[in-house]
Scaffold this motif. Sequence first.
Motif, mmCIF file in Angstrom:
data_model
loop_
_atom_site.group_PDB
_atom_site.id
_atom_site.type_symbol
_atom_site.label_atom_id
_atom_site.label_comp_id
_atom_site.label_asym_id
_atom_site.label_seq_id
_atom_site.Cartn_x
_atom_site.Cartn_y
_atom_site.Cartn_z
ATOM 1 N N LYS A 159 -108.092 -27.809 -33.718
ATOM 2 C CA LYS A 159 -107.374 -27.574 -32.649
ATOM 3 C C LYS A 159 -108.259 -27.567 -31.280
ATOM 4 O O LYS A 159 -109.498 -27.327 -31.226
ATOM 5 N N GLU A 160 -107.706 -28.248 -30.308
ATOM 6 C CA GLU A 160 -108.570 -28.601 -29.319
ATOM 7 C C GLU A 160 -107.623 -28.316 -27.781
ATOM 8 O O GLU A 160 -106.360 -28.506 -27.911
ATOM 9 N N THR A 161 -108.392 -27.805 -26.966
ATOM 10 C CA THR A 161 -107.738 -27.863 -25.577
ATOM 11 C C THR A 161 -108.401 -28.797 -24.625
ATOM 12 O O THR A 161 -109.624 -29.088 -24.626
ATOM 13 N N ASP A 162 -107.688 -29.183 -23.707
ATOM 14 C CA ASP A 162 -108.176 -30.260 -22.854
ATOM 15 C C ASP A 162 -107.373 -30.279 -21.422
ATOM 16 O O ASP A 162 -106.355 -29.708 -21.434
ATOM 17 N N ARG A 181 -101.789 -38.222 -18.185
ATOM 18 C CA ARG A 181 -103.455 -38.633 -18.333
ATOM 19 C C ARG A 181 -104.013 -37.622 -19.132
ATOM 20 O O ARG A 181 -104.123 -36.398 -18.585
ATOM 21 N N TYR A 182 -104.420 -37.919 -20.386
ATOM 22 C CA TYR A 182 -104.821 -36.968 -21.124
ATOM 23 C C TYR A 182 -106.271 -37.431 -21.974
ATOM 24 O O TYR A 182 -106.027 -38.733 -22.161
ATOM 25 N N LEU A 192 -102.853 -30.579 -15.780
ATOM 26 C CA LEU A 192 -102.384 -30.024 -16.934
ATOM 27 C C LEU A 192 -103.234 -29.342 -17.928
ATOM 28 O O LEU A 192 -104.683 -29.514 -17.819
ATOM 29 N N GLY A 193 -102.900 -28.217 -18.633
ATOM 30 C CA GLY A 193 -103.853 -27.706 -19.653
ATOM 31 C C GLY A 193 -103.349 -28.146 -21.063
ATOM 32 O O GLY A 193 -102.093 -27.476 -21.318
ATOM 33 N N LEU A 194 -103.771 -28.962 -21.816
ATOM 34 C CA LEU A 194 -103.165 -29.218 -22.989
ATOM 35 C C LEU A 194 -103.758 -28.633 -24.237
ATOM 36 O O LEU A 194 -104.773 -28.563 -24.457
ATOM 37 N N GLU A 195 -102.952 -28.122 -25.135
ATOM 38 C CA GLU A 195 -103.567 -27.854 -26.497
ATOM 39 C C GLU A 195 -102.637 -28.574 -27.527
ATOM 40 O O GLU A 195 -101.756 -28.798 -27.722
ATOM 41 N N ARG A 196 -103.722 -28.916 -28.452
ATOM 42 C CA ARG A 196 -103.098 -29.828 -29.627
ATOM 43 C C ARG A 196 -103.801 -29.090 -30.966
ATOM 44 O O ARG A 196 -104.996 -28.795 -31.116
ATOM 45 N N LYS A 197 -102.765 -29.106 -31.941
ATOM 46 C CA LYS A 197 -103.132 -28.563 -33.177
ATOM 47 C C LYS A 197 -102.763 -29.556 -34.264
ATOM 48 O O LYS A 197 -101.785 -30.288 -34.228
#
Length: 214
Positions: free
Chosen positions: A151-154, A181-182, A124-129
């Motif tokens: 804002k972060e990507t993980d 899983r993140y 996964l490439g996850l972006e959260r704002k």
Amino acid sequence: MRKFGCAALFAACLAAAPAASAGDFFINGQLGQIELDSDGFGDEQTNLVQAGAGYRWGIGMAQMGLETGLGKLDDLEDSSRSDYAGGYVDHASTLSSRYAFIGANARIKPPLLPVYFIGRAGYLGLERKLDETFVDHPLDAAPVTGHRAFKETDGGTYYGVGVGTSILPLLDVGLMFNEYRYSQALYDPVSNEYHLSDDKRDARSVSVSVEYRF
């Protein structure tokens, strides 16, 4: 263990590709509900929508291949109040999450059963704002409103299994169970900022899937 399983499934797909016979391109979508480990929000369940595409090579009654796509979670909202000696502060936060994925996908259709089985695993490439609005209410002055954004990507991993049936020769419907899983997003009161923690979190989803093969 999860990373080893994903890598093994990728290797199996690539190794089988040259000897594979007929295969299918496919497009699919999932709509369902996801349950999150606590991220500090009052509501730990929300809806998800996902769209993907890929190709599977035929190997007897099984097909194995690759998939990729995008997904989005409904926004999570939270509110709180903190008191201090000279007043109080109201906080209102909204967390938006979206992701991209790439992985391996396998479909098994036993010849004597009216159902098929799906297995999938990947990265996964996850972006959260996170948007937070706070209103400071001092007892001896007018309220003061402020706003901040995070804002972060993980990266993360996912895997899932499902079962379904064909309602038309190339159109399938099914039920999928997925695990993710993140990294957790945590608030640091010292720096007054949010950051990604090394402490991993899990999420689980149940969704209805629709797939068209061509």
